[in-house]
Design a protein around this motif. Structure first.
Motif, PDB file in Angstrom:
ATOM      1  N   SER A   1      13.001  -8.424   2.552  1.00  0.00           N
ATOM      2  CA  SER A   1      11.827  -8.674   1.720  1.00  0.00           C
ATOM      3  C   SER A   1      11.602  -7.400   0.922  1.00  0.00           C
ATOM      4  O   SER A   1      12.188  -6.357   1.230  1.00  0.00           O
ATOM      5  N   GLY A   2      10.736  -7.456  -0.069  1.00  0.00           N
ATOM      6  CA  GLY A   2      10.538  -6.248  -0.841  1.00  0.00           C
ATOM      7  C   GLY A   2       9.262  -6.217  -1.654  1.00  0.00           C
ATOM      8  O   GLY A   2       8.580  -7.227  -1.821  1.00  0.00           O
ATOM      9  N   VAL A   3       9.002  -5.031  -2.147  1.00  0.00           N
ATOM     10  CA  VAL A   3       7.896  -4.785  -3.063  1.00  0.00           C
ATOM     11  C   VAL A   3       8.462  -3.987  -4.227  1.00  0.00           C
ATOM     12  O   VAL A   3       9.041  -2.925  -4.030  1.00  0.00           O
ATOM     13  N   LEU A   4       8.337  -4.518  -5.436  1.00  0.00           N
ATOM     14  CA  LEU A   4       8.746  -3.835  -6.655  1.00  0.00           C
ATOM     15  C   LEU A   4       7.465  -3.351  -7.337  1.00  0.00           C
ATOM     16  O   LEU A   4       6.538  -4.141  -7.519  1.00  0.00           O
ATOM     17  N   THR A   5       7.405  -2.066  -7.683  1.00  0.00           N
ATOM     18  CA  THR A   5       6.239  -1.494  -8.363  1.00  0.00           C
ATOM     19  C   THR A   5       6.727  -0.764  -9.603  1.00  0.00           C
ATOM     20  O   THR A   5       7.620   0.081  -9.517  1.00  0.00           O
ATOM     21  N   VAL A   6       6.158  -1.079 -10.762  1.00  0.00           N
ATOM     22  CA  VAL A   6       6.522  -0.396 -12.002  1.00  0.00           C
ATOM     23  C   VAL A   6       5.709   0.892 -12.088  1.00  0.00           C
ATOM     24  O   VAL A   6       4.482   0.880 -11.983  1.00  0.00           O
ATOM     25  N   LEU A   7       6.416   2.007 -12.252  1.00  0.00           N
ATOM     26  CA  LEU A   7       5.769   3.317 -12.319  1.00  0.00           C
ATOM     27  C   LEU A   7       5.533   3.764 -13.750  1.00  0.00           C
ATOM     28  O   LEU A   7       4.540   4.430 -14.045  1.00  0.00           O
ATOM     29  N   ALA A   8       6.466   3.438 -14.639  1.00  0.00           N
ATOM     30  CA  ALA A   8       6.358   3.852 -16.047  1.00  0.00           C
ATOM     31  C   ALA A   8       7.136   2.865 -16.898  1.00  0.00           C
ATOM     32  O   ALA A   8       8.136   2.297 -16.454  1.00  0.00           O
TER      33      ALA A   8
ATOM     34  N   GLY B   1       0.819  -1.215   0.000  1.00  0.00           N
ATOM     35  CA  GLY B   1       0.000   0.000   0.000  1.00  0.00           C
ATOM     36  C   GLY B   1       0.846   1.254   0.000  1.00  0.00           C
ATOM     37  O   GLY B   1       0.517   2.237  -0.681  1.00  0.00           O
ATOM     38  N   LEU B   2       1.931   1.255   0.770  1.00  0.00           N
ATOM     39  CA  LEU B   2       2.859   2.389   0.770  1.00  0.00           C
ATOM     40  C   LEU B   2       3.408   2.613  -0.633  1.00  0.00           C
ATOM     41  O   LEU B   2       3.448   3.747  -1.122  1.00  0.00           O
ATOM     42  N   ALA B   3       3.809   1.539  -1.294  1.00  0.00           N
ATOM     43  CA  ALA B   3       4.333   1.664  -2.663  1.00  0.00           C
ATOM     44  C   ALA B   3       3.275   2.225  -3.604  1.00  0.00           C
ATOM     45  O   ALA B   3       3.570   3.093  -4.430  1.00  0.00           O
ATOM     46  N   ARG B   4       2.024   1.763  -3.484  1.00  0.00           N
ATOM     47  CA  ARG B   4       0.950   2.292  -4.337  1.00  0.00           C
ATOM     48  C   ARG B   4       0.695   3.763  -4.059  1.00  0.00           C
ATOM     49  O   ARG B   4       0.470   4.553  -4.976  1.00  0.00           O
ATOM     50  N   ALA B   5       0.744   4.159  -2.786  1.00  0.00           N
ATOM     51  CA  ALA B   5       0.518   5.567  -2.438  1.00  0.00           C
ATOM     52  C   ALA B   5       1.626   6.455  -3.002  1.00  0.00           C
ATOM     53  O   ALA B   5       1.355   7.531  -3.544  1.00  0.00           O
ATOM     54  N   ILE B   6       2.864   6.013  -2.891  1.00  0.00           N
ATOM     55  CA  ILE B   6       3.974   6.793  -3.450  1.00  0.00           C
ATOM     56  C   ILE B   6       3.849   6.844  -4.966  1.00  0.00           C
ATOM     57  O   ILE B   6       4.050   7.893  -5.584  1.00  0.00           O
ATOM     58  N   ALA B   7       3.510   5.716  -5.589  1.00  0.00           N
ATOM     59  CA  ALA B   7       3.356   5.671  -7.045  1.00  0.00           C
ATOM     60  C   ALA B   7       2.284   6.654  -7.515  1.00  0.00           C
ATOM     61  O   ALA B   7       2.432   7.291  -8.561  1.00  0.00           O
ATOM     62  N   ALA B   8       1.231   6.796  -6.749  1.00  0.00           N
ATOM     63  CA  ALA B   8       0.130   7.691  -7.125  1.00  0.00           C
ATOM     64  C   ALA B   8       0.524   9.162  -7.045  1.00  0.00           C
ATOM     65  O   ALA B   8      -0.092  10.007  -7.690  1.00  0.00           O
ATOM     66  N   ASP B   9       1.572   9.469  -6.275  1.00  0.00           N
ATOM     67  CA  ASP B   9       2.021  10.852  -6.117  1.00  0.00           C
ATOM     68  C   ASP B   9       3.105  11.169  -7.150  1.00  0.00           C
ATOM     69  O   ASP B   9       4.237  11.486  -6.814  1.00  0.00           O
ATOM     70  N   ARG B  10       2.745  11.106  -8.413  1.00  0.00           N
ATOM     71  CA  ARG B  10       3.687  11.307  -9.522  1.00  0.00           C
ATOM     72  C   ARG B  10       4.391  12.668  -9.453  1.00  0.00           C
ATOM     73  O   ARG B  10       5.554  12.786  -9.818  1.00  0.00           O
ATOM     74  N   ASP B  11       3.692  13.697  -8.981  1.00  0.00           N
ATOM     75  CA  ASP B  11       4.300  15.024  -8.887  1.00  0.00           C
ATOM     76  C   ASP B  11       5.502  15.029  -7.944  1.00  0.00           C
ATOM     77  O   ASP B  11       6.386  15.875  -8.074  1.00  0.00           O
ATOM     78  N   HIS B  12       5.542  14.083  -7.003  1.00  0.00           N
ATOM     79  CA  HIS B  12       6.666  14.009  -6.062  1.00  0.00           C
ATOM     80  C   HIS B  12       7.864  13.288  -6.673  1.00  0.00           C
ATOM     81  O   HIS B  12       8.998  13.760  -6.581  1.00  0.00           O
ATOM     82  N   TRP B  13       7.636  12.116  -7.290  1.00  0.00           N
ATOM     83  CA  TRP B  13       8.768  11.306  -7.749  1.00  0.00           C
ATOM     84  C   TRP B  13       9.226  11.611  -9.167  1.00  0.00           C
ATOM     85  O   TRP B  13      10.416  11.503  -9.456  1.00  0.00           O
ATOM     86  N   ALA B  14       8.325  12.001 -10.063  1.00  0.00           N
ATOM     87  CA  ALA B  14       8.700  12.169 -11.475  1.00  0.00           C
ATOM     88  C   ALA B  14       9.812  13.200 -11.697  1.00  0.00           C
ATOM     89  O   ALA B  14      10.724  12.948 -12.493  1.00  0.00           O
ATOM     90  N   PRO B  15       9.794  14.350 -11.007  1.00  0.00           N
ATOM     91  CA  PRO B  15      10.879  15.321 -11.240  1.00  0.00           C
ATOM     92  C   PRO B  15      12.258  14.833 -10.794  1.00  0.00           C
ATOM     93  O   PRO B  15      13.277  15.379 -11.206  1.00  0.00           O
ATOM     94  N   LEU B  16      12.297  13.801  -9.968  1.00  0.00           N
ATOM     95  CA  LEU B  16      13.570  13.288  -9.459  1.00  0.00           C
ATOM     96  C   LEU B  16      14.242  12.311 -10.421  1.00  0.00           C
ATOM     97  O   LEU B  16      15.447  12.072 -10.321  1.00  0.00           O
ATOM     98  N   VAL B  17      13.480  11.726 -11.334  1.00  0.00           N
ATOM     99  CA  VAL B  17      13.989  10.659 -12.198  1.00  0.00           C
ATOM    100  C   VAL B  17      15.045  11.179 -13.157  1.00  0.00           C
ATOM    101  O   VAL B  17      14.885  12.221 -13.787  1.00  0.00           O
ATOM    102  N   ARG B  18      16.117  10.431 -13.266  1.00  0.00           N
ATOM    103  CA  ARG B  18      17.190  10.693 -14.223  1.00  0.00           C
ATOM    104  C   ARG B  18      17.443   9.410 -14.998  1.00  0.00           C
ATOM    105  O   ARG B  18      17.192   8.310 -14.500  1.00  0.00           O
ATOM    106  N   TYR B  19      17.967   9.539 -16.196  1.00  0.00           N
ATOM    107  CA  TYR B  19      18.308   8.377 -17.014  1.00  0.00           C
ATOM    108  C   TYR B  19      19.789   8.426 -17.318  1.00  0.00           C
ATOM    109  O   TYR B  19      20.323   9.476 -17.631  1.00  0.00           O
ATOM    110  N   ASP B  20      20.447   7.289 -17.207  1.00  0.00           N
ATOM    111  CA  ASP B  20      21.879   7.203 -17.454  1.00  0.00           C
ATOM    112  C   ASP B  20      22.109   6.001 -18.360  1.00  0.00           C
ATOM    113  O   ASP B  20      21.769   4.871 -17.994  1.00  0.00           O
TER     114      ASP B  20
END
Length: 173
Positions: free
Chosen positions: A89-96, A33-52
């Protein structure tokens, strides 16, 4: 039963009548649920993403008591290599984008490799010792979110088909 007592106002507005809300997850469902909540807040995580193009990019997004949350990007062709997550243990969630997870049952390494296509919103929950590889087999970049509990301290790399560690430690998937 009749009562002469009437409650004026909203009883749920009185904090001491409400059950305590856990500040942090304590179950697998809570971490998912935490992962889903963070995933739903795209305005928070999307600006941080970088590609290398040379190295897989990752960023620790959050920590809490006994857990941590990582944001990872994957350009086409990038992969994690076959690994487990030590005692975590872990939870992997695909965002994009889309990722492919390849795994072999630890109890039956002679079985054929299993491949799963994971699109946006897909989640995989895994226990300590789960061996897998995550790869961007697509033509577009992908972004994923990873919650580890306890926080990730080891990520032993595994040779394909062999349960022994290769000794490398890294962050990801």
């Amino acid at each position: 039963m009749n009562s002469d007592v009437e409650i004026a106002g909203d009883p749920l507005a009185i904090p001491h009548l409400l059950p305590p809300v856990p500040a942090h997850p304590s179950t697998v469902a809570g971490f998912a649920g935490l992962a889903r909540a963070i995933a739903a807040d795209r305005d928070h995580w999307a600006p941080l993403v970088r590609y290398d193009a040379t190295l897989r990019w990752y960023h620790r997004l959050r920590t809490g008591p006994g857990y941590e949350v990582w944001l990872l990007s994957w350009v086409p062709g990038q992969g994690s290599g076959r690994h487990d997550h030590g005692a975590s243990s872990g939870v992997l969630t695909v965002l994009a984008g889309e990722l492919t997870e390849r795994s072999v049952p630890a109890s039956a390494p002679e079985r054929p490799e299993r491949c799963r296509a994971l699109g946006p919103g897909a989640q995989r929950v895994f226990a300590p010792g789960y061996v897998h590889e995550v790869v961007n087999d697509g033509l577009e970049p992908a972004v994923s979110l990873h919650v580890y509990f306890p926080g990730l301290t080891r990520m032993p790399m595994r040779c394909a088909g062999a349960p022994a560690e290769r000794g490398r430690q890294a962050v990801g998937s």
